[in-house]
Design a protein around this motif. Structure first.
Motif, PDB file in Angstrom:
ATOM      1  N   UNK A  42       0.831  -1.208   0.000  1.00  0.00           N
ATOM      2  CA  UNK A  42       0.000   0.000   0.000  1.00  0.00           C
ATOM      3  C   UNK A  42       0.861   1.252   0.000  1.00  0.00           C
ATOM      4  N   UNK A  43       2.108   1.130   0.461  1.00  0.00           N
ATOM      5  CA  UNK A  43       3.008   2.278   0.493  1.00  0.00           C
ATOM      6  C   UNK A  43       3.700   2.508  -0.847  1.00  0.00           C
ATOM      7  N   UNK A  44       3.473   1.624  -1.812  1.00  0.00           N
ATOM      8  CA  UNK A  44       4.171   1.727  -3.088  1.00  0.00           C
ATOM      9  C   UNK A  44       3.338   2.409  -4.180  1.00  0.00           C
ATOM     10  N   UNK A  45       2.088   2.722  -3.880  1.00  0.00           N
ATOM     11  CA  UNK A  45       1.261   3.473  -4.829  1.00  0.00           C
ATOM     12  C   UNK A  45       1.250   4.938  -4.400  1.00  0.00           C
ATOM     13  N   UNK A  46       1.591   5.816  -5.307  1.00  0.00           N
ATOM     14  CA  UNK A  46       1.745   7.231  -5.002  1.00  0.00           C
ATOM     15  C   UNK A  46       0.605   8.026  -5.632  1.00  0.00           C
ATOM     16  N   UNK A  55       3.485  10.863  -1.086  1.00  0.00           N
ATOM     17  CA  UNK A  55       3.920   9.577  -0.574  1.00  0.00           C
ATOM     18  C   UNK A  55       3.011   9.156   0.567  1.00  0.00           C
ATOM     19  N   UNK A  56       2.439   7.942   0.499  1.00  0.00           N
ATOM     20  CA  UNK A  56       1.562   7.496   1.578  1.00  0.00           C
ATOM     21  C   UNK A  56       2.353   7.272   2.849  1.00  0.00           C
ATOM     22  N   UNK A  57       1.676   7.372   3.967  1.00  0.00           N
ATOM     23  CA  UNK A  57       2.336   7.206   5.250  1.00  0.00           C
ATOM     24  C   UNK A  57       1.360   6.555   6.203  1.00  0.00           C
ATOM     25  N   UNK A  58       1.766   5.446   6.845  1.00  0.00           N
ATOM     26  CA  UNK A  58       0.865   4.750   7.738  1.00  0.00           C
ATOM     27  C   UNK A  58       0.841   5.347   9.139  1.00  0.00           C
ATOM     28  N   UNK A  59       1.672   6.373   9.366  1.00  0.00           N
ATOM     29  CA  UNK A  59       1.721   6.979  10.686  1.00  0.00           C
ATOM     30  C   UNK A  59       0.733   8.124  10.792  1.00  0.00           C
ATOM     31  N   UNK A  60       0.736   8.782  11.970  1.00  0.00           N
ATOM     32  CA  UNK A  60      -0.260   9.814  12.232  1.00  0.00           C
ATOM     33  C   UNK A  60      -0.198  10.973  11.253  1.00  0.00           C
ATOM     34  N   UNK A  61       1.005  11.284  10.765  1.00  0.00           N
ATOM     35  CA  UNK A  61       1.125  12.444   9.882  1.00  0.00           C
ATOM     36  C   UNK A  61       0.438  12.236   8.531  1.00  0.00           C
ATOM     37  N   UNK A  62      -0.033  11.002   8.272  1.00  0.00           N
ATOM     38  CA  UNK A  62      -0.755  10.767   7.016  1.00  0.00           C
ATOM     39  C   UNK A  62      -1.995  11.635   6.923  1.00  0.00           C
ATOM     40  N   UNK A  63      -2.613  11.897   8.056  1.00  0.00           N
ATOM     41  CA  UNK A  63      -3.825  12.714   8.061  1.00  0.00           C
ATOM     42  C   UNK A  63      -3.524  14.148   7.636  1.00  0.00           C
ATOM     43  N   UNK A  64      -2.260  14.550   7.750  1.00  0.00           N
ATOM     44  CA  UNK A  64      -1.871  15.907   7.386  1.00  0.00           C
ATOM     45  C   UNK A  64      -1.294  15.970   5.972  1.00  0.00           C
ATOM     46  N   UNK A  65      -1.425  14.870   5.248  1.00  0.00           N
ATOM     47  CA  UNK A  65      -0.978  14.888   3.864  1.00  0.00           C
ATOM     48  C   UNK A  65       0.338  14.187   3.610  1.00  0.00           C
ATOM     49  N   UNK A  66       1.098  13.887   4.683  1.00  0.00           N
ATOM     50  CA  UNK A  66       2.348  13.178   4.501  1.00  0.00           C
ATOM     51  C   UNK A  66       3.367  13.982   3.719  1.00  0.00           C
ATOM     52  N   UNK A  67       4.333  13.268   3.147  1.00  0.00           N
ATOM     53  CA  UNK A  67       5.397  13.905   2.385  1.00  0.00           C
ATOM     54  C   UNK A  67       5.022  13.986   0.918  1.00  0.00           C
ATOM     55  N   UNK A  85      13.953  15.798 -10.591  1.00  0.00           N
ATOM     56  CA  UNK A  85      13.839  15.560  -9.160  1.00  0.00           C
ATOM     57  C   UNK A  85      14.992  16.178  -8.388  1.00  0.00           C
ATOM     58  N   UNK A  86      15.970  16.699  -9.124  1.00  0.00           N
ATOM     59  CA  UNK A  86      17.016  17.488  -8.459  1.00  0.00           C
ATOM     60  C   UNK A  86      16.605  18.927  -8.305  1.00  0.00           C
ATOM     61  N   UNK A  87      15.431  19.302  -8.860  1.00  0.00           N
ATOM     62  CA  UNK A  87      14.959  20.686  -8.813  1.00  0.00           C
ATOM     63  C   UNK A  87      13.544  20.744  -8.235  1.00  0.00           C
ATOM     64  N   UNK A  88      13.197  19.762  -7.420  1.00  0.00           N
ATOM     65  CA  UNK A  88      11.840  19.697  -6.907  1.00  0.00           C
ATOM     66  C   UNK A  88      11.618  20.638  -5.734  1.00  0.00           C
ATOM     67  N   UNK A  89      10.345  20.970  -5.537  1.00  0.00           N
ATOM     68  CA  UNK A  89       9.921  21.515  -4.261  1.00  0.00           C
ATOM     69  C   UNK A  89       9.610  20.301  -3.405  1.00  0.00           C
ATOM     70  N   UNK A  90      10.468  19.976  -2.458  1.00  0.00           N
ATOM     71  CA  UNK A  90      10.387  18.704  -1.760  1.00  0.00           C
ATOM     72  C   UNK A  90       9.971  18.884  -0.309  1.00  0.00           C
ATOM     73  N   UNK A  91       9.062  18.021   0.116  1.00  0.00           N
ATOM     74  CA  UNK A  91       8.667  17.973   1.518  1.00  0.00           C
ATOM     75  C   UNK A  91       8.798  16.551   2.011  1.00  0.00           C
ATOM     76  N   UNK A  92       9.871  15.875   1.538  1.00  0.00           N
ATOM     77  CA  UNK A  92      10.084  14.492   1.883  1.00  0.00           C
ATOM     78  C   UNK A  92      11.138  14.360   2.967  1.00  0.00           C
TER      79      UNK A  92
END
Length: 308
Positions: free
Chosen positions: A35-39, A102-114, A301-308
């Motif tokens: 489930x974490x591999x589908x973006x 990116x999906x996240x199984x932790x609590x931060x998933x509710x906030x949109x994750x990375x 991906x070297x020029x992304x706006x990243x929140x990962x």
């Protein structure tokens, strides 16, 4: 009528926990690693993400080269079908940005994750270049060649590969040809219609192989599956669950999955027959990509706006 009064808190003193004792951490939900591999993807223009196209993508590590690529559909990054016509509701518009969540199984998933946000085109001294690669065409805009398949891939810089393997499928050539008619498959993606209910992890939609995989048309086969908008670009996998032991509830429940292709959507809006492009198409496109595109300085991906 009786009146119920809440007792004074002093009548119910706090339980005297032993010194140094802390409550146990809350149990995290059991989430399949697949489930974490589908973006979740959103392609959008200057009208904003709210009016963009919701879709799905996935990362794949290709065995022959060892390279990591992001895979989705050509129509997701162009809003055009293979015949050049616009996708419904996106007429006369051109997507400019791709948001990758990116999906996240932790609590931060509710906030949109990375997430990442990347430009879909780059202006260079040589002209306008696409950030993705497609089958049968070089990466320059206006090169006169149309895409041959509804597949688009983005090279991921090698510097980021190790951090992203958790989210990636590994595909090898020996997986090709293992499908038979009526085999069960899953389309693991983000249908737009249920996004407000389940937003942080994908929906697994079961289907079955509806056409002979080794017979024309080349490079793709068809499945019978009730998919909906938003699942374009999803990985299509065969999955065998692992039995869960009641005595060992934390035992590995990953199961076994084999990646067979990228989902391209239903053949028409009244049909439940959908198109799947094989992973051989992905690998064929990947071999067109110049090696320098796998470096952070050149890759989008070297020029992304990243929140990962």
């Amino acid at each position: 009528m009786n009146t119920f009064v809440r007792p004074n808190q002093q009548e119910y003193p706090q339980i005297p926990f032993p010194d140094g004792w802390t409550p146990p951490a809350p149990r995290l939900p059991r989430v399949s690693p697949y489930s974490l591999k589908s973006l979740k993807l959103t392609s959008y223009d200057d009208e904003g993400a709210e009016k963009g196209m919701t879709a799905t993508g996935f990362l794949a590590e290709l065995n022959q080269s060892g390279d990591l690529v992001l895979v989705t559909n050509y129509h997701v990054v162009t809003w055009r079908a293979l015949d050049g016509s616009y996708v419904e509701n996106f007429e006369n518009r051109i997507p400019a940005t791709l948001r990758i969540e990116f999906p996240n199984e932790l609590e931060e998933a509710a906030e949109g994750g990375a997430h990442w946000e990347i430009p879909l085109h780059q202006e260079t001294v040589d002209g306008r270049k696409r950030a993705w690669f497609q089958d049968g065409s070089w990466w320059m805009e206006g090169d006169g060649q149309e895409a041959l398949t509804d597949v688009a891939i983005f090279p991921i810089p090698r510097e980021r590969k190790d951090d992203l393997l958790t989210y990636a499928y590994r595909w090898t050539q020996d997986q090709f040809g293992s499908l038979s008619i009526t085999d069960d498959l899953f389309v693991v993606g983000y249908p737009k219609s249920v996004g407000k209910f389940v937003s942080s992890t994908p929906i697994w939609t079961r289907g079955s192989v509806a056409s002979e995989p080794q017979v024309a048309p080349a490079d793709r086969f068809f499945i019978d599956s009730r998919t909906r908008g938003g699942q374009s670009g999803s990985p299509v996998i065969a999955y065998q669950a692992t039995a869960v032991s009641a005595a060992v509830p934390d035992d590995d429940t990953a199961g076994v999955a084999v990646l067979h292709g990228v989902y391209s959507g239903r053949t028409d809006k009244d049909s439940d027959i959908g198109s799947v492009w094989s992973m051989e198409v992905v690998e064929r496109i990947a071999f067109q990509i110049p090696l320098q595109m796998y470096t952070a300085g050149t890759s989008p991906f070297g020029k992304t706006t990243s929140h990962l």
